[in-house]
Design a protein around this motif. Sequence first.
Motif: not given
Length: 251
Positions: A40-56
Motif C-alpha cells: 500500500v502506497n498511502a504515506d504521501g503523494f505528489g504531482v509536478g507539472w510544467y506550464a507553457d513558457g515556464d521552465p520551472v
Amino acid sequence: MCRHLAYLGPPVPLGEVVDGPPHSLFSQSWAPRRQRHGTVNADGFGVGWYADGDPVPARYRRAGPIWGDAAYQDLARVVRSGALLAAVRDATLAGADGEAAAAPYATGPWLFSHNGAVPGWPQSLTSLTPTLPPTDLLSMEARCDAAFLWALVLHRLRAGDEEGQALADTTLEVAEAAPTARLNFLLTNGETITATAWGDTLWYRREPGRSVVVASEPYDDDPHWIEVPDRTLLAASRTDVLLTPLKEPSA
C-alpha cells in the motif's frame, strides 16, 4: 517502496494520466500489480507539472493517501500539462517529515522521484556525506533516503553533468556503499525523461513523435508497454527512447 510515472506529450488534464487509466497510479496507491516490496502506497503523494513558457515546474504534495484528497481531484481535473511527474509513497521508515518527504522533489527545471529503499539508512550511506557541501545537506527537504539521494543527484547536475550521467554515477556510488539498495530513479526537465531500473520494475510506452510514458508498472493493458531490463539507464524524449546497460559497482 513507491510507484511513480512521468509523461511527455500533448497537453492533457493531469488526471487523464494519473487517475484515468484502468490500472492508474491512483489505483496503484492501494492495488499495485507488479510491486515487489510493500503493498500500500498511502504515506504521501505528489504531482509536478510544467506550464507553457515556464521552465520551472509547479508541485502539489500531501502527506496522506491520494484517494483522500478532494483538492487534488479538482486540480487534476482542470490543470493541463504536456509534461508531468507523479508518485505515490510507501515510507521505508516512520518519520515526521510529512509532505516534504513525498516526491517529486524539485530544484530549478528538474523533478525527481525515487522508487526503492536503502537498507540500513542512514548509517549505510554515511561514507557518502563528505561528497556533499554542508549547504546541500542542510537544505535537504526531508530526512529520508530519497531526499539524500536527490541531494547526490542534484550536486552532480549543478556541477554540469548530463541527466543520464548524474543518475548513473549516483546509482553506482550508492550501490557500492549499500549493495542491496533498490535505486529506481525518475527525473525530468520537462523536455526529456531519464530513469534507472535497479532493483524494481520499470516500463515505458511511446507513440513515436507524440508521447512517451515511463512508469513503475503499466497503467493499462496496452500491448505496447515495454519492460526495461534491470541494471539499465533509460533516456527518453517525445521522439526516442534509449536504453543503456549500467555496469556493476566495483567490488
